[in-house]
Design an enzyme around this catalytic site. Sequence first.
Site, PDB file in Angstrom:
ATOM      1  N   ARG A  41     -17.472  13.007  33.164  1.00 58.64           N
ATOM      2  CA  ARG A  41     -16.995  13.543  31.885  1.00 58.64           C
ATOM      3  C   ARG A  41     -17.770  12.990  30.694  1.00 58.64           C
ATOM      4  NH1 ARG A  41     -10.648  12.424  32.098  1.00 58.64           N
ATOM      5  NH2 ARG A  41     -10.808  13.337  30.017  1.00 58.64           N
ATOM      6  N   ASP A  53     -14.488   0.609  36.280  1.00 57.01           N
ATOM      7  CA  ASP A  53     -13.117   0.414  35.821  1.00 57.01           C
ATOM      8  C   ASP A  53     -12.906  -1.091  35.727  1.00 57.01           C
ATOM      9  OD1 ASP A  53     -10.366   0.023  35.562  1.00 57.01           O
ATOM     10  OD2 ASP A  53      -9.836   1.628  36.940  1.00 57.01           O
ATOM     11  N   ASN A  76     -16.488  -3.742  25.797  1.00 57.46           N
ATOM     12  CA  ASN A  76     -15.808  -2.966  24.769  1.00 57.46           C
ATOM     13  C   ASN A  76     -14.512  -2.329  25.254  1.00 57.46           C
ATOM     14  OD1 ASN A  76     -15.648  -1.026  22.303  1.00 57.46           O
ATOM     15  ND2 ASN A  76     -15.794   0.341  24.055  1.00 57.46           N
ATOM     16  N   TYR A 141      -0.831  -7.065  22.864  1.00 54.45           N
ATOM     17  CA  TYR A 141      -2.228  -6.882  22.482  1.00 54.45           C
ATOM     18  C   TYR A 141      -2.765  -8.144  21.811  1.00 54.45           C
ATOM     19  CZ  TYR A 141      -6.367  -4.721  20.348  1.00 54.45           C
ATOM     20  OH  TYR A 141      -7.651  -4.419  19.976  1.00 54.45           O
ATOM     21  N   LYS A 145      -5.822 -10.509  23.127  1.00 52.93           N
ATOM     22  CA  LYS A 145      -7.032 -10.704  22.334  1.00 52.93           C
ATOM     23  C   LYS A 145      -7.215 -12.170  21.948  1.00 52.93           C
ATOM     24  CE  LYS A 145      -8.866  -6.586  22.170  1.00 52.93           C
ATOM     25  NZ  LYS A 145     -10.195  -6.340  22.771  1.00 52.93           N
ATOM     26  N   THR A 176     -10.649   5.363  15.085  1.00 49.45           N
ATOM     27  CA  THR A 176     -10.789   5.778  16.485  1.00 49.45           C
ATOM     28  C   THR A 176      -9.426   6.247  16.991  1.00 49.45           C
ATOM     29  OG1 THR A 176     -10.292   3.574  17.372  1.00 49.45           O
ATOM     30  CG2 THR A 176     -12.599   4.049  16.832  1.00 49.45           C
TER      31      THR A 176
END
Length: 223
Positions: A41, A53, A76, A141, A145, A176
Amino acid sequence: MELNGSVAVVTGANRGLGRHLAAQLLDRGATVYAAVRSPERLDLPGAVPLRLDVTDEESIREAARIASDATLLINNAGISTGTPLIAGEPAAVRREMDTNFYGPLAVTRAFAPVIEANGGGAVLNVLSVLSWFHPGALGAYAAAKAAAWAQTGAVREELAPRGITVTALHVGYMDTDMAASVPADQKADPAEVAAQALDGLAHGLPEVLADDLTRQVKRGLAA
């Protein structure tokens, strides 16, 4: 490091910041492996599709075997589920840690010997202002991080004798899909963030602070 002529592996290169990083690396004369879960894709002219992955160790090992000429790794790929640590589902918390902490670690472990064998190079870890600022609503999250920031510092020290520099990119909201619900005037241009990150890599900087919010929070942390 010299980006012209480098061979880069960019995880999560199919959209958002990852796509900008991959495209700008191509513009700067690099060969780019666009590492994504569904390479069929991928629509990024000039890039070499690479199935990877970050939560699948077998796919990571196979990607490192295929991209055996890599000199640059950009971690990323990431997710944000909007999960708090107490009220949130434990499975979602684990998913964030698996993707945002254990994933980059596994990819770095796989590619470090590849980069070393090719004469050295660099790693860029895409982190966040939430490495330092930890709102409850985004606890999973932020925790992942923050752990990834600690990982980055430790890996930097460990890889330096092997000729591999490690740069951390910290940024707030970007325009984004991950920040689709955030007002436009609060979001940075991912193309500009990518350019700053690559400039930092080229100069061997340990850290790139990509927007005013991130610089403000870092100053507050230091104080």
